[in-house]
Structure formats: C-alpha cells, structure tokens
Design a protein around this motif. Structure first.
Motif, PDB file in Angstrom:
ATOM      1  N   GLU A 127       0.819  -1.219   0.000  1.00 15.73           N
ATOM      2  CA  GLU A 127       0.000   0.000   0.000  1.00 15.73           C
ATOM      3  C   GLU A 127       0.848   1.262   0.000  1.00 15.73           C
ATOM      4  O   GLU A 127       0.350   2.346  -0.295  1.00 15.73           O
ATOM      5  CB  GLU A 127      -0.935  -0.017   1.199  1.00 15.73           C
ATOM      6  CG  GLU A 127      -2.010  -1.087   1.086  1.00 15.73           C
ATOM      7  CD  GLU A 127      -2.828  -1.258   2.360  1.00 15.73           C
ATOM      8  OE1 GLU A 127      -3.871  -1.943   2.297  1.00 15.73           O
ATOM      9  OE2 GLU A 127      -2.422  -0.707   3.404  1.00 15.73           O
ATOM     10  N   LYS A 182      -6.351 -14.666  -0.353  1.00 20.24           N
ATOM     11  CA  LYS A 182      -6.342 -13.411   0.406  1.00 20.24           C
ATOM     12  C   LYS A 182      -5.640 -12.300  -0.372  1.00 20.24           C
ATOM     13  O   LYS A 182      -6.071 -11.137  -0.343  1.00 20.24           O
ATOM     14  CB  LYS A 182      -5.691 -13.619   1.774  1.00 20.24           C
ATOM     15  CG  LYS A 182      -6.564 -14.373   2.768  1.00 20.24           C
ATOM     16  CD  LYS A 182      -5.909 -14.455   4.122  1.00 20.24           C
ATOM     17  CE  LYS A 182      -6.845 -15.071   5.154  1.00 20.24           C
ATOM     18  NZ  LYS A 182      -8.003 -14.182   5.446  1.00 20.24           N
ATOM     19  N   GLN A 185      -8.049 -11.161  -3.162  1.00 17.16           N
ATOM     20  CA  GLN A 185      -9.165 -10.419  -2.583  1.00 17.16           C
ATOM     21  C   GLN A 185      -8.723  -9.042  -2.084  1.00 17.16           C
ATOM     22  O   GLN A 185      -9.454  -8.050  -2.236  1.00 17.16           O
ATOM     23  CB  GLN A 185      -9.783 -11.230  -1.444  1.00 17.16           C
ATOM     24  CG  GLN A 185     -10.516 -12.476  -1.907  1.00 17.16           C
ATOM     25  CD  GLN A 185     -10.990 -13.350  -0.758  1.00 17.16           C
ATOM     26  OE1 GLN A 185     -10.429 -13.291   0.355  1.00 17.16           O
ATOM     27  NE2 GLN A 185     -12.009 -14.168  -0.993  1.00 17.16           N
ATOM     28  N   ALA A 186      -7.530  -8.958  -1.509  1.00 15.68           N
ATOM     29  CA  ALA A 186      -7.025  -7.677  -1.009  1.00 15.68           C
ATOM     30  C   ALA A 186      -6.763  -6.705  -2.149  1.00 15.68           C
ATOM     31  O   ALA A 186      -7.046  -5.501  -2.033  1.00 15.68           O
ATOM     32  CB  ALA A 186      -5.748  -7.905  -0.201  1.00 15.68           C
ATOM     33  N   TYR A 187      -6.232  -7.199  -3.257  1.00 16.27           N
ATOM     34  CA  TYR A 187      -5.997  -6.329  -4.409  1.00 16.27           C
ATOM     35  C   TYR A 187      -7.302  -5.880  -5.047  1.00 16.27           C
ATOM     36  O   TYR A 187      -7.441  -4.722  -5.472  1.00 16.27           O
ATOM     37  CB  TYR A 187      -5.072  -7.018  -5.418  1.00 16.27           C
ATOM     38  CG  TYR A 187      -3.630  -6.589  -5.256  1.00 16.27           C
ATOM     39  CD1 TYR A 187      -3.000  -5.792  -6.208  1.00 16.27           C
ATOM     40  CD2 TYR A 187      -2.907  -6.937  -4.126  1.00 16.27           C
ATOM     41  CE1 TYR A 187      -1.692  -5.375  -6.053  1.00 16.27           C
ATOM     42  CE2 TYR A 187      -1.598  -6.527  -3.948  1.00 16.27           C
ATOM     43  CZ  TYR A 187      -1.000  -5.736  -4.921  1.00 16.27           C
ATOM     44  OH  TYR A 187       0.293  -5.307  -4.745  1.00 16.27           O
ATOM     45  N   ALA A 189      -9.995  -5.362  -3.506  1.00 19.29           N
ATOM     46  CA  ALA A 189     -10.522  -4.324  -2.612  1.00 19.29           C
ATOM     47  C   ALA A 189      -9.919  -2.962  -2.921  1.00 19.29           C
ATOM     48  O   ALA A 189     -10.504  -1.924  -2.596  1.00 19.29           O
ATOM     49  CB  ALA A 189     -10.252  -4.703  -1.153  1.00 19.29           C
ATOM     50  N   HIS A 190      -8.742  -2.943  -3.562  1.00 18.78           N
ATOM     51  CA  HIS A 190      -8.104  -1.696  -4.002  1.00 18.78           C
ATOM     52  C   HIS A 190      -8.419  -1.376  -5.462  1.00 18.78           C
ATOM     53  O   HIS A 190      -7.769  -0.512  -6.064  1.00 18.78           O
ATOM     54  CB  HIS A 190      -6.584  -1.785  -3.817  1.00 18.78           C
ATOM     55  CG  HIS A 190      -6.141  -1.670  -2.382  1.00 18.78           C
ATOM     56  ND1 HIS A 190      -6.019  -0.456  -1.743  1.00 18.78           N
ATOM     57  CD2 HIS A 190      -5.796  -2.612  -1.467  1.00 18.78           C
ATOM     58  CE1 HIS A 190      -5.608  -0.653  -0.501  1.00 18.78           C
ATOM     59  NE2 HIS A 190      -5.468  -1.938  -0.300  1.00 18.78           N
TER      60      HIS A 190
END
Length: 450
Positions: A127, A182, A185-187, A189-190
């Motif tokens: 991030e 994970k 999914q985290a990427y 979310a961005h």
C-alpha cells in the motif's frame, strides 16, 4: 486509401522516432529486395500486451525518489496508449523478490511460530508504493492486466524456516492456497483485479542470497490441482493459473504439470535466461488451448549497449511473439544508477530497468528497453490477433498483428550486417517499399482503405 504510421530506431542510438512516408529511404536499385508478405486470413494468438514489473525497488524509486512532475511524466510515457507507449501488462511480485529493500512476505511470523488461519495476513507493505502506482497505471490504461508471482511462501511454511532456500511443506499446501486467495481479494478491494498468477517464480532455482523456493513439477501439479484451484473455485475467483514461470530450457516441467493437472491450469509462463523460445511452441502444440505467456526477461550488463543489447531485445521479442506468446514482459520497471536497490546480501546487480532513476541526482532516464518495448506496444494493442508474416530473407525478422480496429501492426528488425531493401505486401497488394539500415527496427501501423 491505405494510410500508415511508422516508427524507427537505429542500432546506433536510443531512438523511437515517428516517420512520414516521404521520409522513408527509397530502394537501392543495385540490391535485391526482401519481400514481407502479410496474410490476415491466417491467424494465431490474441495479445494481452507488453510490460514490466513493479518490484518493491521499482515502485520505491518511482514513487518516492522522483518528484511529482517526474512521476507523472514517467507513468504517462509508460502506460498511456496515446501520450505514451501504452504498456498493458504488469507482473507484480507477491512479496519480496531479489529487487526489494528488505525480505518480506504478507504473513511474516516470529521464528518457530506459525499462523495456520493467516490471521496476520496483510498487504500493508504494497500500500506504500506498489498499489498506488498500479492504480495509476490502470487509470492511464484501462486495458491493463495484472499478473502476480511469489518468489517464496512465508518462511514458516517452508522446510528452511526462511524465505531464502527451502521447499513448501506439504502440510501447509492448504494455507498457501488461502494465501493466494487473500492476496487476490485484497488487491480487488483496491480496485485491482488480478488477471493471472503463477504458483512460484523460477521453481527450479533455489538462490542462496534472496527469496526463492524450490517447487518440483509434481509438487506444483499437486498444489494446483488439489489446493489452489479448489480454493479459487470455492471463493469464486476467476484469476487464471499459469504454471512453470521459468526458462525455455526445461519444457519437461510444464509438460509434467499439464499432464497431471491440465484441467486446472490455464497456461504456461516462460523466461528467457536459458534455452530458446521454440520451447513455447513445443508445449503449446502438446496441449492445445493452453495459453502461452512470457513473464520475465531482464536486460543487463552482460550484453553491451546500445546496438547489441537493443538488437537482442528486438530479435528475441519477435521470436517470443512468433511462438504463440500472448504477453512480452521484461523485468524491473525502474532501477537506480547501481542497478538496485536489491535485498541485503545480494551483491552487485547487473540488471537494467525500463527506466533508470538516479537516486543521487534525482534524474530520470529512459533505457534501451523502453525504446525496444515501444516498438511493440505502440502499434500492437491489447486484443490484437497475430497474423501470418513471412520474409523472403531470414535476415529481416518480422511479426504482425491485426488490431481490434482493423489496423495491421508490423514490426521489422534488420538483423543483417548491411542496409536492406524491403517491400511489404498485404493480401498480395504492395504497401510500402523502403531501405532498412543494419540492426534497425521499423514499426508500422497500417490502416487499410482509410
């Protein structure tokens, strides 16, 4: 009326200049003419695009060392389809690679501790620099596709207990599959969907001085078939799975994975540090329908610049595309004046980035790899389909694509030692005639009947 847009570089200097038809050198009547014949009725693979990697080092240099004006300039020149060269593929390392300022994963734990439920999983490191730049690239080029590859699983999952050396323990296969879930999914979310992943970068190489992980073919097939793909299905993840991600000289590895887990594998990823691009076709023909991708090739000090290094990228790039690859991805997007930063203990780096960011002088320089990529990406756009191109002289290398808008992109490289006469034909209709200097490149965008 047929119209043309043309770009040229010589083997003597770093150039990517636009030409008009009137600026082409007329044929030398004392020499034979090489004919490049294009047939858009005979088609091959569809292109995803060209690009490089936002390693930790590259992202840090662009995002923190350059000022805002320089950063805007380089991102535009890299990714914008009109104002730049329109790069449309980024391959991001999942965690630290050799080009990182520190060794890290997304789930580091103290020695002797484990985290089976991945409760400590976090992409917070990305991030800082990687995600903001990747988001900016996607904003500049909405057709951008993201690939991702780990250099190592978290150390606690491995036989070595470290991200350096070792293999993935079988008991942690399910947790490692969840690690990919994970990450994706985290990427997302961005706002960053991951188009494709590979289970392991350079699975046959176990470096002793930077993150890496040995993963034999049978182990990779088992991991993909019984853990990774089921985890994707369970979580409704459409990200493609590419196997291998290593050199052309070991085609038996992807052949083994595809034989044992072919239904769960979408394609094969390749590197150029050994063997020949014809291996791509060998595997493609053995398993029809599986995608071919070229995911890493670095330029560096082992080939002298400018002419020899530039020629190598052009010659090899054309060969890669002629052997069914849907992508052509070089390595670091940026490195500094010392070819770094690299992980502690790496030693002297000899690799070259697409751009150089001088940390001492805060200067930005576009390297020969930038200009080489430009010759492909500026005319061959995403969703372009490769068409047949034949040359009457093997010294003139060629590759051609038909873009979605109907235009035809042709990249020519004169690998001979002398200036050559070149004539291009599409469906037996003569298009252009010109001279090409030795070791020069011509990229031509043809708009028939406009």
């Amino acid at each position: 009326m047929t119209t043309f847009k043309m770009y040229k570089s010589t083997g003597e200097e770093e150039l990517f200049v636009s030409l008009s038809q009137e600026q082409l050198k007329p044929l030398d009547t004392d020499k034979e003419t090489t004919t490049i014949h294009l047939d858009d009725q005979l088609t091959y693979q569809e292109m995803d695009g060209f690009g490089a990697s936002f390693t930790d080092s590259s992202a840090y240099l662009i995002n923190q060392i350059l000022n805002e004006e320089q950063r805007d300039e380089v991102m535009t020149r890299l990714f914008h389809p009109e104002k730049g060269i329109g790069l449309s593929v980024i391959r991001n390392p999942m965690g630290a690679s050799d080009y990182a300022r520190m060794v890290y994963s997304y789930n580091d734990m103290p020695e002797q501790q484990t985290d089976p439920e991945l409760t400590q999983f976090s992409i917070a490191h990305d991030e800082g620099d990687v995600i903001p730049l990747t988001q900016k690239a996607l904003e500049l080029n909405p057709e951008l596709k993201l690939f991702a590859s780990p250099w190592s699983a978290p150390g606690w999952m491995k036989t070595s207990g470290s991200m350096i050396t070792g293999q993935l323990k079988a008991e942690w296969y399910p947790a490692y599959a969840e690690y990919f879930v994970k990450y994706i999914q985290a990427y997302v979310a961005h706002g960053l969907p991951i188009h494709a992943i590979t289970p392991q970068n350079e699975a046959l190489y176990e470096p002793g001085h930077y993150p890496g992980m040995l993963m034999p073919a049978e182990a990779q097939a088992d991991f993909i078939k019984n853990h990774l793909k089921p985890a994707f299905v369970q979580n409704d993840i459409q990200t493609k799975i590419l196997c291998y991600d290593h050199n052309w000289d070991q085609p038996d590895y992807p052949l083994t994975v595809l034989k044992q887990a072919g239904d769960e594998v979408d394609g094969v990823a390749w590197h150029w540090y050994g063997g020949d691009a014809s291996a791509q076709t060998k595997v493609y023909e053995a398993f029809a329908g599986k995608e071919v991708h070229f995911t890493e090739g670095s330029g560096g000090e082992w080939i002298p610049p400018f002419e020899q290094a530039f020629s190598n990228v052009m010659r090899t790039g054309i060969h890669i595309l002629r052997n069914y690859s849907k992508s052509f991805v070089l390595w670091n997007m940026a490195l500094d004046e010392n070819n770094g930063p690299t992980v502690p203990g790496f030693g002297r780096s000899t690799c070259r980035g697409i751009v150089q960011v001088n940390q001492q002088k805060k200067e930005l320089t576009y390297t020969l790899d930038y200009y080489a990529l430009a010759h492909f990406s500026a005319v061959i756009r995403p969703k372009a389909v490769r068409i047949e191109s034949t040359s009457s002289d093997d010294g003139i290398c060629s590759v051609a694509f038909k873009n979605a808008d109907g235009s035809v992109a042709l990249v020519l490289f004169n690998d001979g030692e002398e200036t050559a006469n070149v004539q291009t034909e599409l469906r037996n209709e003569e298009l252009l005639c010109f001279q090409m200097e030795s070791k020069s490149v011509m990229s031509i965008l043809i708009h028939p009947n406009k």
